[in-house]
Design an enzyme around this catalytic site. Sequence first.
Site, PDB file in Angstrom:
ATOM      1  N   GLU A 173       0.499  -0.912   1.771  1.00  0.00           N
ATOM      2  CA  GLU A 173       1.630  -0.402   0.984  1.00  0.00           C
ATOM      3  C   GLU A 173       1.458   1.087   0.799  1.00  0.00           C
ATOM      4  O   GLU A 173       0.356   1.552   0.479  1.00  0.00           O
ATOM      5  CB  GLU A 173       1.674  -1.022  -0.419  1.00  0.00           C
ATOM      6  CG  GLU A 173       2.320  -2.365  -0.507  1.00  0.00           C
ATOM      7  CD  GLU A 173       2.408  -2.871  -1.938  1.00  0.00           C
ATOM      8  OE1 GLU A 173       2.667  -2.076  -2.868  1.00  0.00           O
ATOM      9  OE2 GLU A 173       2.201  -4.081  -2.112  1.00  0.00           O
ATOM     10  N   GLU A 217      -2.944  -6.998  -4.758  1.00  0.00           N
ATOM     11  CA  GLU A 217      -3.508  -6.165  -5.837  1.00  0.00           C
ATOM     12  C   GLU A 217      -4.376  -6.991  -6.801  1.00  0.00           C
ATOM     13  O   GLU A 217      -4.130  -7.074  -8.006  1.00  0.00           O
ATOM     14  CB  GLU A 217      -2.396  -5.409  -6.558  1.00  0.00           C
ATOM     15  CG  GLU A 217      -1.699  -4.454  -5.595  1.00  0.00           C
ATOM     16  CD  GLU A 217      -0.730  -3.477  -6.236  1.00  0.00           C
ATOM     17  OE1 GLU A 217      -0.178  -3.786  -7.291  1.00  0.00           O
ATOM     18  OE2 GLU A 217      -0.519  -2.399  -5.658  1.00  0.00           O
TER      19      GLU A 217
HETATM   20  C1  BG6 Z   1       2.685  -2.364  -5.872  1.00  0.00           C
HETATM   21  C2  BG6 Z   1       3.180  -3.777  -5.735  1.00  0.00           C
HETATM   22  O1  BG6 Z   1       1.960  -2.288  -7.056  1.00  0.00           O
HETATM   23  O2  BG6 Z   1       3.610  -1.344  -6.041  1.00  0.00           O
HETATM   24  C3  BG6 Z   1       4.645  -3.925  -5.341  1.00  0.00           C
HETATM   25  O3  BG6 Z   1       2.375  -4.510  -4.854  1.00  0.00           O
HETATM   26  C4  BG6 Z   1       5.457  -2.857  -6.045  1.00  0.00           C
HETATM   27  O4  BG6 Z   1       5.053  -5.223  -5.663  1.00  0.00           O
HETATM   28  C5  BG6 Z   1       4.956  -1.496  -5.596  1.00  0.00           C
HETATM   29  O5  BG6 Z   1       6.827  -2.969  -5.833  1.00  0.00           O
HETATM   30  C6  BG6 Z   1       5.744  -0.321  -6.135  1.00  0.00           C
HETATM   31  O6  BG6 Z   1       5.871  -0.413  -7.524  1.00  0.00           O
HETATM   32  P1  BG6 Z   1       7.287  -0.325  -8.214  1.00  0.00           P
HETATM   33  O7  BG6 Z   1       7.020  -0.575  -9.653  1.00  0.00           O
HETATM   34  O8  BG6 Z   1       7.806   1.039  -7.938  1.00  0.00           O
HETATM   35  O9  BG6 Z   1       8.129  -1.383  -7.587  1.00  0.00           O
END
Ligand code: BG6
Length: 498
Positions: free
Chosen positions: A387, A200
Amino acid sequence: MSFSKDFLWGGATSAHQFEGGYNLGNRGLANTDYLTSGNRQNPRRITLKLSNGERFDAKKSFHGISIPEGAKGCIYDDTYYPSHNAVDFYHHYKEDIKLMAGMGLKCFRLAISWSRIFPKGDEKEPNEEGLKFYEDVFKECKKYGIEPLVTMCHFDIPAYISQTYDGWLNRKTVDFFVNYSETIMTRYKDLVKYWLTFNEVNILHDYECTGTTKNSLDARFQVNHHIFLASAKTVIIGHKINPNFKIGMMEANFYWYPETCNPLDSLRRIELSREWRDYAIDIQVRGAYPNYLLKYFERKNINIHIQPEDDDILKEGTVDYLGFSYYNTSVATTRVNADETGGNVISAIRNPYLKDSDWGWQVDPIGLRVILNDLYDKYQIPLFVVENGIGAVDKLEDGKIIDDYRIEYFHDHFVQLKKAVEEDGVPIMGYTSWGIIDLVSNGGGEMDKRYGFIYVDMDNEGRGTKERIIKKSYGYMKQVFESNGEDLNIRGEYDIYG
Ligand code: BG6
């Protein structure tokens, strides 16, 4: 055209949320090791010691935090730090990879912890114990035919670099990072083919990511410049180490729908997209600062140091593919007081056509297809969804987790992913869902927000056996992965609980 036979189906993790073993194998501290737990009401904090010896806890903030001069990260005995043991992949990696293989996973995205390889960050020689740990992990993956996808930096920086050099604000950090990236690419050249430089990269503002306590627009863009430079140099060197490497960038994908056909809403959409997303892709995919960013620097009187050779480095070090995270979309509006809701990293404007997750992140499967098309139309390079997923409160009852909401979420997203491939012809290399196995939430630092298909017995304060328990969704993902995305049906035959 359907999913290619080498489509990389899998799951994703990061070191500070998953690995643990923070003080084992000669690992050095990272800034993420000072992050406390939190929850929906209480944000995470970074614990510091002021130069007069007093404790100071700074609220984690994506918009940067003001930290008093001379303050340094400090670990306090009375405080719980989720990254220290996380869900202990460090000791469970064999069991975890076997479980992943059992669900037909083809690709495992994990991050290397920089301070495990270079404990302070500025050493010339790496820590062999750290290198050996990941080598064992990659070999275990290969045993099951699982392709590792490695993030070189997922929100962490060695604490020593932060405290001694002011983190990414200092140009020397580019060299430290390149020494690290060259070391791991050389060591794992026959074990790892797919790499991501920075997770990111468009939102690296937090103290734990940047390592600097300075909080100004100049500092923000100087830090950015150094990170882009480090990434480009890594790409150039990586291709020399192994010309078969695929080295990508990774951005947090934000997308805004104009609220109305008022032209001002469309203009707002463009502005938001440039501010939060496009500039990073333009630099890493096209290899140059876009005009709108240079104009923004002029308007805001932003001055950053760019060396004469930097332009060529950025041009030469463009990435092989564009990886991105996708959780929610938002709305662009010129209306004041529009209704806000949650979202990945930045809050979003509520869209009345979409439903909220437990955390208020609006679920938008069609948005995934929209974004895949939008990105490919603009940048024309292969895409990788690295992701995507839903954070939810799971209930363990009679040894089972019936997470039908998660199955529905993935089903709906896979339908759109398939349409993007089959109907729109977007070249997509793979799809790794966020958190195959439950891990610590980055935003909240809690365990209650679960993303995995495999449950981990652990609570918000780190209590629990860390036993791994398969959820109902594990069976659904196995069906999708093993059929290479052909069988998306929610028929229930995959139901391992019977
Ligand atoms: C992304 C990150 O922004 O979102 C992860 O790369 C993160 O590290 C994921 O865990 C989900 O966000 P959160 O705050 O629900 O863990």
